[in-house]
Scaffold this motif. Structure first.
Motif, PDB file in Angstrom:
ATOM      1  N   PHE A 201     -42.972  -2.959 -15.874  1.00 45.55           N
ATOM      2  CA  PHE A 201     -42.249  -1.711 -17.292  1.00 45.55           C
ATOM      3  C   PHE A 201     -42.138  -2.242 -18.433  1.00 45.55           C
ATOM      4  O   PHE A 201     -42.225  -2.061 -19.848  1.00 45.55           O
ATOM      5  CB  PHE A 201     -40.511  -1.624 -16.581  1.00 45.55           C
ATOM      6  CG  PHE A 201     -40.724  -0.460 -15.838  1.00 45.55           C
ATOM      7  CD1 PHE A 201     -41.104   0.642 -15.622  1.00 45.55           C
ATOM      8  CD2 PHE A 201     -40.245  -0.521 -15.022  1.00 45.55           C
ATOM      9  CE1 PHE A 201     -41.414   1.444 -15.375  1.00 45.55           C
ATOM     10  CE2 PHE A 201     -39.710   0.443 -13.679  1.00 45.55           C
ATOM     11  CZ  PHE A 201     -40.487   1.420 -13.974  1.00 45.55           C
ATOM     12  N   GLY A 252     -31.997   6.113 -15.639  1.00 51.12           N
ATOM     13  CA  GLY A 252     -33.806   5.764 -14.725  1.00 51.12           C
ATOM     14  C   GLY A 252     -34.385   7.745 -14.911  1.00 51.12           C
ATOM     15  O   GLY A 252     -34.768   8.003 -14.343  1.00 51.12           O
ATOM     16  N   GLY A 253     -33.793   8.345 -15.647  1.00 53.05           N
ATOM     17  CA  GLY A 253     -34.135  10.022 -15.800  1.00 53.05           C
ATOM     18  C   GLY A 253     -35.818  10.245 -16.288  1.00 53.05           C
ATOM     19  O   GLY A 253     -35.650  10.992 -16.853  1.00 53.05           O
ATOM     20  N   PHE A 257     -37.667  15.616 -16.952  1.00 52.30           N
ATOM     21  CA  PHE A 257     -37.679  16.588 -16.491  1.00 52.30           C
ATOM     22  C   PHE A 257     -36.762  16.862 -14.994  1.00 52.30           C
ATOM     23  O   PHE A 257     -36.785  18.147 -15.063  1.00 52.30           O
ATOM     24  CB  PHE A 257     -39.331  16.484 -16.198  1.00 52.30           C
ATOM     25  CG  PHE A 257     -39.640  15.911 -15.483  1.00 52.30           C
ATOM     26  CD1 PHE A 257     -39.917  13.874 -16.202  1.00 52.30           C
ATOM     27  CD2 PHE A 257     -39.747  15.330 -14.239  1.00 52.30           C
ATOM     28  CE1 PHE A 257     -40.269  12.635 -15.647  1.00 52.30           C
ATOM     29  CE2 PHE A 257     -40.116  14.119 -13.864  1.00 52.30           C
ATOM     30  CZ  PHE A 257     -40.226  12.963 -13.881  1.00 52.30           C
ATOM     31  N   VAL A 258     -36.810  16.105 -14.665  1.00 55.56           N
ATOM     32  CA  VAL A 258     -35.601  16.000 -13.581  1.00 55.56           C
ATOM     33  C   VAL A 258     -34.273  17.217 -13.660  1.00 55.56           C
ATOM     34  O   VAL A 258     -34.053  17.962 -13.464  1.00 55.56           O
ATOM     35  CB  VAL A 258     -35.942  15.050 -12.658  1.00 55.56           C
ATOM     36  CG1 VAL A 258     -34.468  15.528 -10.886  1.00 55.56           C
ATOM     37  CG2 VAL A 258     -36.804  14.427 -11.901  1.00 55.56           C
ATOM     38  N   ASP A 275     -32.422   6.129 -20.071  1.00 54.80           N
ATOM     39  CA  ASP A 275     -33.363   5.329 -19.776  1.00 54.80           C
ATOM     40  C   ASP A 275     -33.767   4.278 -20.303  1.00 54.80           C
ATOM     41  O   ASP A 275     -32.987   4.085 -21.897  1.00 54.80           O
ATOM     42  CB  ASP A 275     -34.759   6.309 -19.608  1.00 54.80           C
ATOM     43  CG  ASP A 275     -35.687   5.948 -18.062  1.00 54.80           C
ATOM     44  OD1 ASP A 275     -36.420   4.918 -18.546  1.00 54.80           O
ATOM     45  OD2 ASP A 275     -36.181   6.517 -17.779  1.00 54.80           O
ATOM     46  N   PHE A 307     -29.622  -0.239 -17.333  1.00 52.28           N
ATOM     47  CA  PHE A 307     -29.174   0.170 -16.199  1.00 52.28           C
ATOM     48  C   PHE A 307     -29.248  -0.783 -15.572  1.00 52.28           C
ATOM     49  O   PHE A 307     -28.521  -1.125 -14.070  1.00 52.28           O
ATOM     50  CB  PHE A 307     -29.663   1.120 -14.950  1.00 52.28           C
ATOM     51  CG  PHE A 307     -31.325   1.089 -14.691  1.00 52.28           C
ATOM     52  CD1 PHE A 307     -31.733  -0.106 -14.350  1.00 52.28           C
ATOM     53  CD2 PHE A 307     -32.011   2.661 -14.195  1.00 52.28           C
ATOM     54  CE1 PHE A 307     -33.252   0.207 -13.751  1.00 52.28           C
ATOM     55  CE2 PHE A 307     -33.216   2.349 -13.962  1.00 52.28           C
ATOM     56  CZ  PHE A 307     -34.017   0.534 -13.659  1.00 52.28           C
ATOM     57  N   LYS A 326     -36.315   8.135  -7.617  1.00 54.66           N
ATOM     58  CA  LYS A 326     -37.522   7.166  -7.159  1.00 54.66           C
ATOM     59  C   LYS A 326     -36.872   5.980  -8.449  1.00 54.66           C
ATOM     60  O   LYS A 326     -38.138   5.835  -9.429  1.00 54.66           O
ATOM     61  CB  LYS A 326     -38.567   8.078  -8.004  1.00 54.66           C
ATOM     62  CG  LYS A 326     -38.751   9.004  -7.348  1.00 54.66           C
ATOM     63  CD  LYS A 326     -40.049   9.074  -7.855  1.00 54.66           C
ATOM     64  CE  LYS A 326     -40.515   9.757  -8.313  1.00 54.66           C
ATOM     65  NZ  LYS A 326     -41.922  10.563  -8.149  1.00 54.66           N
TER      66      LYS A 326
HETATM   67  C1  LIG Z   1     -40.664   4.864 -11.001  1.00 48.60           C
HETATM   68  S1  LIG Z   1     -40.199   6.195 -12.345  1.00 48.60           S
HETATM   69  C2  LIG Z   1     -38.701   7.482 -12.185  1.00 48.60           C
HETATM   70  C3  LIG Z   1     -37.743   8.769 -13.340  1.00 48.60           C
HETATM   71  C4  LIG Z   1     -37.557   9.543 -12.302  1.00 48.60           C
HETATM   72  N1  LIG Z   1     -36.215   9.309 -12.139  1.00 48.60           N
HETATM   73  C5  LIG Z   1     -37.631  10.460 -11.530  1.00 48.60           C
HETATM   74  O1  LIG Z   1     -37.280  10.544 -10.492  1.00 48.60           O
HETATM   75  O2  LIG Z   1     -39.514   9.980 -11.435  1.00 48.60           O
HETATM   76  C6  LIG Z   1     -38.344   4.844 -13.217  1.00 48.60           C
HETATM   77  C7  LIG Z   1     -37.518   5.496 -14.455  1.00 48.60           C
HETATM   78  O3  LIG Z   1     -37.127   4.007 -14.918  1.00 48.60           O
HETATM   79  C8  LIG Z   1     -37.333   3.853 -15.832  1.00 48.60           C
HETATM   80  N2  LIG Z   1     -36.641   1.986 -16.040  1.00 48.60           N
HETATM   81  C9  LIG Z   1     -37.061   0.839 -15.772  1.00 48.60           C
HETATM   82  N3  LIG Z   1     -36.345  -0.205 -15.993  1.00 48.60           N
HETATM   83  C10 LIG Z   1     -35.024   0.133 -16.824  1.00 48.60           C
HETATM   84  C11 LIG Z   1     -33.991  -0.205 -16.828  1.00 48.60           C
HETATM   85  N4  LIG Z   1     -33.611  -1.852 -17.223  1.00 48.60           N
HETATM   86  N5  LIG Z   1     -33.097   1.034 -17.383  1.00 48.60           N
HETATM   87  C12 LIG Z   1     -33.231   1.809 -17.267  1.00 48.60           C
HETATM   88  N6  LIG Z   1     -34.500   2.586 -17.022  1.00 48.60           N
HETATM   89  C13 LIG Z   1     -35.305   1.885 -16.376  1.00 48.60           C
HETATM   90  C14 LIG Z   1     -38.469   3.659 -16.261  1.00 48.60           C
HETATM   91  O4  LIG Z   1     -38.535   3.807 -17.099  1.00 48.60           O
HETATM   92  C15 LIG Z   1     -38.799   5.267 -15.522  1.00 48.60           C
HETATM   93  O5  LIG Z   1     -38.049   5.941 -16.644  1.00 48.60           O
END
Ligand SMILES: C[S@@+](CC[C@H](N)C(=O)[O-])C[C@H]1O[C@@H](n2cnc3c(N)ncnc32)[C@H](O)[C@@H]1O
Length: 433
Positions: A201, A252-253, A257-258, A275, A307, A326
């Motif tokens: 990331f 982490g939304g 879109f969800v 996020d 998070f 996810k």
């Molecule tokens: C696999 S995607 C899942 C996105 C969404 N929840 C879905 O259902 O498709 C993981 C998400 O975690 C976010 N993410 C990664 N590290 C993070 C952090 N430290 N704090 C918050 N969000 C984070 C990413 O930007 C990404 O949007």
């Protein structure tokens, strides 16, 4: 599941499914993938079962040399897909199904005509495009949707897996040879493939456009029947758990879109999408791109939040649910525990006795417990997590252990596997309640 059925048993079953699918296809609307409250129609389920049986027939009938030569076909086809996307061939071939000569197409795409011919003719063997007359190429029913000018989801999906997914998969052996049994976030196949020492990331943040490509890839994933957001909407009884009015924090939304799909269905629900700042910054753009109506988007707020840090109190009344879709599968146990611990502390400090943590992620079945083709898709998800994050999908007992290792301790109180979904919905609450 390793089959004990004979080839002729399998072929007969296949034939019955094909007859049923033909009958359903003659019925209006049978091919629609989703209807309100009914995520997978009979046609979708029958088509999937037909493909599973066809795969089983191929697996049982193949010899070792078939196995190898089929894989050569697969990797060459995949490389062709990348080439076709790179040079915009899908959108340059007329979308009105008329044909175009190889020479004209090569000139429009600025590619050598001989290479275009070789690549396209390979792709034609897998159903993409066809040659209605010698030397002319036209869209097939399979290639046409990749040309859609209004909806780029299939191209976004294909681009991401060809540009980033496959190179990481190919680098897995090198990563294991280099680092062995590591869980470090920057010692992955992705690190080898893209020659970076940053975790996934962080790396995509540094590369112009890649975080946006990743976010669009996440949106495009809903085209996979098993990953449709509707499984979260209809496969889990939100009203029974939280009533008709609730506040949900989508941790982490991504770009929301969800949350938008949930907000459309539950008209009195409000959402906070959390996020990283890069994802949050494209939130409003995503709402516009997805044509989310104002009465829905106005119930969604965006908040940059890491998070791995404790949650802050937002309102007098804490949220009813923290949603993690996810997310946890991206992280090895120690980091996943920290994400859960931050939420468990928030439930304890700001929640009500009814506040829950809702996790949508895969529960890996024991090997051989489900049809081989379905299991293969789950194993793809497991390996993708390993290749990008040194993480992986979890079996039920591992999930239970993970929840109970949070501080304060959580317990998994319930889980459902929506039919056709690659992911289950799990509900956790404080163990002390
Ligand atoms: C696999 S995607 C899942 C996105 C969404 N929840 C879905 O259902 O498709 C993981 C998400 O975690 C976010 N993410 C990664 N590290 C993070 C952090 N430290 N704090 C918050 N969000 C984070 C990413 O930007 C990404 O949007």
């Amino acid at each position: 599941m390793p089959t004990t059925a004979t080839l002729s048993d399998l072929a007969q079953k296949l034939c019955r499914k094909a007859e049923r699918l033909d009958a359903l296809s003659a019925t209006p609307d049978a091919s629609s993938a989703s209807t309100e409250g009914n995520v997978l129609t009979e046609a979708v389920i029958t088509r999937r079962e037909l493909l599973e049986l066809a795969r089983e027939v191929q697996t049982v009938a193949q010899t070792p040399s078939d196995f190898l030569s089929n894989h050569q076909v697969h990797y060459q086809t995949f490389a062709c897909l990348r080439w076709l996307l790179r040079f915009d061939i899908f959108t340059l071939v007329p979308s009105d199904l008329k044909s175009i000569s190889y020479e004209s197409l090569a000139s429009a795409a600025s590619v050598p005509v001989g290479m275009l011919r070789s690549v396209t003719r390979m792709a034609i063997t897998s159903g993409l495009f066809h040659e209605p007359e010698a030397g002319h190429i036209a869209h097939s029913f399979l290639s046409l949707p990749f040309a859609n000018s209004e909806d780029s989801a299939l191209r976004d999906w294909a681009r991401f897996v060809t540009e980033y997914g496959q190179p990481s998969a190919a680098a897995l052996a090198d990563a294991t040879a280099k680092w062995g049994a590591t869980t470090a976030r920057n010692e992955t196949a992705y690190n080898v493939a893209f020659d970076t020492s940053l975790p996934f990331f962080e790396d995509i943040k540094q590369r112009p456009g890649r975080a946006d490509e990743f976010s669009r890839y996440m949106i495009s994933q809903a085209r996979d029947d098993g990953l449709r957001e509707e499984h979260l909407v209809h496969g889990f009884d939100w009203l029974a758990h939280f009533g008709d009015k609730a506040h949900v924090v989508d941790v982490g939304g991504s770009s929301g879109f969800v949350a938008a799909i949930l907000a459309k269905t539950f008209s009195k629900y409000t959402f906070t999408v959390q996020d990283l700042p890069e994802a949050i910054s494209s939130g409003r753009k995503t709402m516009d791109a997805l044509c989310v109506p104002e009465d829905v988007s106005s119930r969604i707020q965006f908040l940059a939040h890491d998070f791995f840090q404790p949650q802050q109190k937002q309102d007098q009344r804490g949220p009813d649910a923290y949603l993690l879709r996810k997310i946890l599968h991206d992280w090895p146990a120690e980091r996943a525990r920290l994400i859960l611990s931050n939420l468990a502390a928030a439930v304890r400090d700001f929640g009500t006795p009814a506040t829950r943590i809702v996790v949508m992620d895969t529960i890996l079945p024991p090997p051989g417990a489900i049809p081989r083709a379905q299991e293969a898709k789950l194993r793809v998800r497991d390996l993708v997590m390993a290749q990008n994050f040194n993480a992986g999908e979890r079996e039920l007992a591992v999930w239970e252990e993970l929840f109970s290792s949070a501080e304060p301790k959580l317990k998994l109180v319930e889980w459902v596997q929506p039919p056709g979904s690659a992911m289950a919905v799990m509900v956790a609450q404080l163990a002390s309640e």
